[in-house]
Structure formats: C-alpha cells, structure tokens
Design a protein around this motif. Sequence first.
Motif, PDB file in Angstrom:
ATOM      1  N   MET A  53       0.816  -1.223   0.000  1.00 33.57           N
ATOM      2  CA  MET A  53       0.000   0.000   0.000  1.00 33.57           C
ATOM      3  C   MET A  53       0.851   1.275   0.000  1.00 33.57           C
ATOM      4  N   GLN A  54       2.120   1.147   0.407  1.00 25.73           N
ATOM      5  CA  GLN A  54       3.055   2.288   0.317  1.00 25.73           C
ATOM      6  C   GLN A  54       2.445   3.575   0.888  1.00 25.73           C
ATOM      7  N   MET A  55       1.993   3.473   2.118  1.00 25.55           N
ATOM      8  CA  MET A  55       1.293   4.606   2.749  1.00 25.55           C
ATOM      9  C   MET A  55       2.306   5.612   3.316  1.00 25.55           C
ATOM     10  N   TRP A  56       3.323   5.876   2.546  1.00 24.05           N
ATOM     11  CA  TRP A  56       4.410   6.711   3.050  1.00 24.05           C
ATOM     12  C   TRP A  56       4.647   7.940   2.195  1.00 24.05           C
ATOM     13  N   GLU A  57       5.302   8.886   2.834  1.00 20.09           N
ATOM     14  CA  GLU A  57       5.846  10.034   2.108  1.00 20.09           C
ATOM     15  C   GLU A  57       7.177  10.359   2.785  1.00 20.09           C
ATOM     16  N   PHE A  58       8.156  10.701   1.985  1.00 21.25           N
ATOM     17  CA  PHE A  58       9.477  11.032   2.528  1.00 21.25           C
ATOM     18  C   PHE A  58       9.716  12.505   2.238  1.00 21.25           C
ATOM     19  N   VAL A  59       9.782  13.298   3.274  1.00 19.05           N
ATOM     20  CA  VAL A  59       9.964  14.735   3.071  1.00 19.05           C
ATOM     21  C   VAL A  59      11.445  15.072   3.253  1.00 19.05           C
ATOM     22  N   ARG A  60      12.039  15.592   2.205  1.00 23.34           N
ATOM     23  CA  ARG A  60      13.462  15.972   2.246  1.00 23.34           C
ATOM     24  C   ARG A  60      13.578  17.406   2.738  1.00 23.34           C
ATOM     25  N   VAL A  61      14.364  17.606   3.742  1.00 23.35           N
ATOM     26  CA  VAL A  61      14.564  18.947   4.296  1.00 23.35           C
ATOM     27  C   VAL A  61      16.024  19.302   4.097  1.00 23.35           C
ATOM     28  N   ARG A  62      16.274  20.248   3.178  1.00 24.91           N
ATOM     29  CA  ARG A  62      17.653  20.489   2.758  1.00 24.91           C
ATOM     30  C   ARG A  62      18.092  21.959   2.852  1.00 24.91           C
ATOM     31  N   SER A  63      17.149  22.868   2.691  1.00 26.22           N
ATOM     32  CA  SER A  63      17.561  24.289   2.668  1.00 26.22           C
ATOM     33  C   SER A  63      18.072  24.706   4.052  1.00 26.22           C
ATOM     34  N   VAL A  89      10.162  10.737   7.615  1.00 27.60           N
ATOM     35  CA  VAL A  89       9.377   9.606   7.106  1.00 27.60           C
ATOM     36  C   VAL A  89       7.959   9.739   7.670  1.00 27.60           C
ATOM     37  N   VAL A  90       7.020   9.937   6.765  1.00 27.07           N
ATOM     38  CA  VAL A  90       5.646  10.248   7.175  1.00 27.07           C
ATOM     39  C   VAL A  90       4.698   9.114   6.796  1.00 27.07           C
ATOM     40  N   GLY A  91       3.819   8.768   7.716  1.00 26.23           N
ATOM     41  CA  GLY A  91       2.768   7.787   7.441  1.00 26.23           C
ATOM     42  C   GLY A  91       1.504   8.534   7.061  1.00 26.23           C
ATOM     43  N   ARG A  92       0.963   8.233   5.892  1.00 26.50           N
ATOM     44  CA  ARG A  92      -0.187   8.993   5.384  1.00 26.50           C
ATOM     45  C   ARG A  92      -1.434   8.123   5.353  1.00 26.50           C
ATOM     46  N   ALA A  93      -2.150   8.142   6.464  1.00 26.37           N
ATOM     47  CA  ALA A  93      -3.307   7.250   6.598  1.00 26.37           C
ATOM     48  C   ALA A  93      -4.449   7.588   5.643  1.00 26.37           C
ATOM     49  N   ASN A  94      -4.455   8.796   5.109  1.00 24.58           N
ATOM     50  CA  ASN A  94      -5.614   9.201   4.290  1.00 24.58           C
ATOM     51  C   ASN A  94      -5.429   8.967   2.790  1.00 24.58           C
ATOM     52  N   VAL A  95      -4.366   8.287   2.400  1.00 22.49           N
ATOM     53  CA  VAL A  95      -4.170   8.078   0.957  1.00 22.49           C
ATOM     54  C   VAL A  95      -4.550   6.646   0.523  1.00 22.49           C
ATOM     55  N   THR A 170       0.593  -0.560  11.599  1.00 23.88           N
ATOM     56  CA  THR A 170       0.975  -1.218  10.336  1.00 23.88           C
ATOM     57  C   THR A 170       1.761  -0.240   9.453  1.00 23.88           C
ATOM     58  N   ILE A 171       1.258   0.992   9.369  1.00 25.33           N
ATOM     59  CA  ILE A 171       1.927   1.996   8.536  1.00 25.33           C
ATOM     60  C   ILE A 171       3.332   2.282   9.072  1.00 25.33           C
ATOM     61  N   HIS A 172       3.432   2.469  10.384  1.00 26.46           N
ATOM     62  CA  HIS A 172       4.755   2.761  10.959  1.00 26.46           C
ATOM     63  C   HIS A 172       5.710   1.563  10.800  1.00 26.46           C
ATOM     64  N   GLY A 173       5.157   0.360  10.845  1.00 26.05           N
ATOM     65  CA  GLY A 173       5.992  -0.831  10.642  1.00 26.05           C
ATOM     66  C   GLY A 173       6.618  -0.814   9.261  1.00 26.05           C
ATOM     67  N   SER A 174       5.792  -0.580   8.253  1.00 27.86           N
ATOM     68  CA  SER A 174       6.305  -0.524   6.875  1.00 27.86           C
ATOM     69  C   SER A 174       7.282   0.634   6.713  1.00 27.86           C
ATOM     70  N   ASN A 175       6.933   1.777   7.289  1.00 29.84           N
ATOM     71  CA  ASN A 175       7.812   2.951   7.165  1.00 29.84           C
ATOM     72  C   ASN A 175       9.161   2.713   7.843  1.00 29.84           C
ATOM     73  N   SER A 176       9.148   1.949   8.916  1.00 25.34           N
ATOM     74  CA  SER A 176      10.404   1.648   9.610  1.00 25.34           C
ATOM     75  C   SER A 176      11.303   0.768   8.738  1.00 25.34           C
ATOM     76  N   LEU A 177      10.678  -0.161   8.019  1.00 26.39           N
ATOM     77  CA  LEU A 177      11.484  -1.003   7.114  1.00 26.39           C
ATOM     78  C   LEU A 177      12.112  -0.143   6.022  1.00 26.39           C
ATOM     79  N   ALA A 178      11.334   0.791   5.489  1.00 24.63           N
ATOM     80  CA  ALA A 178      11.874   1.690   4.457  1.00 24.63           C
ATOM     81  C   ALA A 178      12.988   2.556   5.051  1.00 24.63           C
ATOM     82  N   SER A 179      12.819   2.970   6.283  1.00 24.84           N
ATOM     83  CA  SER A 179      13.849   3.782   6.947  1.00 24.84           C
ATOM     84  C   SER A 179      15.148   3.006   7.059  1.00 24.84           C
TER      85      SER A 179
END
Length: 246
Positions: A53-63, A89-95, A170-179
């Motif tokens: 389901m890839q309920m993730w978003e990765f926000v890059r903060v660089r500036s 690493v953001v879990g997006r439950a509404n997508v 569940t979302i945080h579990g998947s996001n942790s693996l991606a992390s």
Amino acid sequence: MNDIAAVASLADFETIIEARRSVRVFDTDHQMSEEIVENALKAALRSPNSSNMQMWEFVRVRSDEMRAAMAPICLNQSAAKTASEFVVVVGRANVYKERAAFNFNQLKAEYGEDSEAFQKVKDYYGKLMPMVYRNDYFGIIGGLRKLMGAAVGLFKPMVREMGKSDTYATIHGSNSLASMTFMYAMKAQGYDTCPLGGFDSKRLKKLLKLKGSDEVTMVIACGKGKPEGIWGKRHRLPYEEVVRKV
Ligand SMILES: Cc1cc2nc3c(=O)[nH]c(=O)nc-3n(C[C@H](O)[C@H](O)[C@H](O)COP(=O)(O)O)c2cc1C
C-alpha cells in the motif's frame, strides 16, 4: 529470481551492517550532493510494505532555513544541529483509496482484466483494502471492524489488529522497514544517519504542512559523520537471550 549469491555475499552485507551506526555529529563543512539521499530513497522505495500500500511520504529537508527550523523541533540534538539534510518519514493514513487504486490498476494492466490472476486480487484492492484502511476521527469504524474480526475469529484464524491504532502501527511498521533500507543505502555510499524519535511532532507537522491524519514515523538526520559522532561501542544483548527456538 536473481542469483543474488553471484553478485553479493552475506559478508558484503555484514560490512554495511557493521559500519552503520547512529551518528550524532556531522561535518558541517562537507557538501553532500543531492544524489546521495535520492539514491538511498530510491532504494528505500523498494522495501517490503504491508499489502504494497506504500502509505508513506518522505519529506526531504535540505535548505539552510528549513534545517535551522528543524533543530529546535528535534530538541536541539547534536545530530539535528549538524545534519546536511533530514529525511522525515511520514505515514499517510488518508491516501489509502489512491494507493489501493494504484495496485488495482497496476495488476489489471500486468495480468489483464479477464485473467484468472487478476480475479484473485481484484477484490483485495477493490474492496478489502479500502475497507481495512478506512477510519474516522474517533476510531468508531475501526472499533466496529475489530469487533467483526473478533466474531469471525471465534470460528477461524483471523487478523485481530483492525482498529484505528492498528492501522497506524501497520503503517509505521512498513515505514520503519523503508527507513532501515534508506540508512543502509546511505552507509553503502559512505554517508551516515541518525534516526530520531526525539522531536516535537506537533511543531514538525506544522513546519512541514502535514495533514492532521498524517503521523511522522521518524526523522532521519543525514550527513558525513565525524568520529566524535559515534558515542561508544555498540552494545547488544546476546543472541541466546533474545532468540528463542520453539
Ligand atoms: C525509532 C528510533 C528512535 C531513535 N531516536 C533517537 C533520538 O532521538 N536521538 C538519538 O540520538 N538517537 C536516536 N535513536 C538511535 C538509537 O539510540 C540507536 O539506534 C541505538 O542506541 C543503537 O545504536 P546504533 O544505531 O549505533 O547501533 C533512535 C533509534 C530509533 C530506531
């Protein structure tokens, strides 16, 4: 299947596992090129994740400006004050509807609409996933779903974790693996990371303009680690103490 043994060995992987440490001080004079994080994120996107389901978003903060704003939100930890970049690493439950539709359409195109293979997965992404991930603010839908699951569970094996908080787990579990994939991929390119759970989630959500239903799984500070950024040896419990054979 690829013959992975032909190109990589456990020893290669061990090198990366051993080299990765949580590094709390980064070299602020070092210019880390954009591609380093991009490459590692492209690796992270291939991580296993629940029902794809890839309920993730990765926000890059660089500036400079945004990094400066991140430091106090991350409680002025030294890793946050010296990082060249952050990945939040953001879990997006509404997508869930879009992500279920993505899988539905991909599989329809891959297998063919009339194929037997597609008939098997059609309801999974067409009906089950939208039902399992649906939640309301108060968690009532999730509570009812959990009760329904418990009733079915009286007669046959059934997934019990179906409440609203279970959805987030569940979302945080998947996001942790991606992390984890991300952090190994950073190390494989000679760069360091520090996963941070110590941050003010409310202020962070405001800074990144996240939605109310979004949750931050973790912040990952990235950069070229300095030797003093490793605070000591790695201490782990012995294998025998935490592994049990049944
Ligand atoms: C979910 C999570 C949250 C963490 N939060 C912090 C943190 O806020 N600050 C910090 O310095 N380290 C943090 N760490 C890093 C751990 O302290 C570190 O992984 C652990 O001590 C083991 O060390 P190692 O990563 O070098 O093997 C966090 C790690 C994880 C997985």
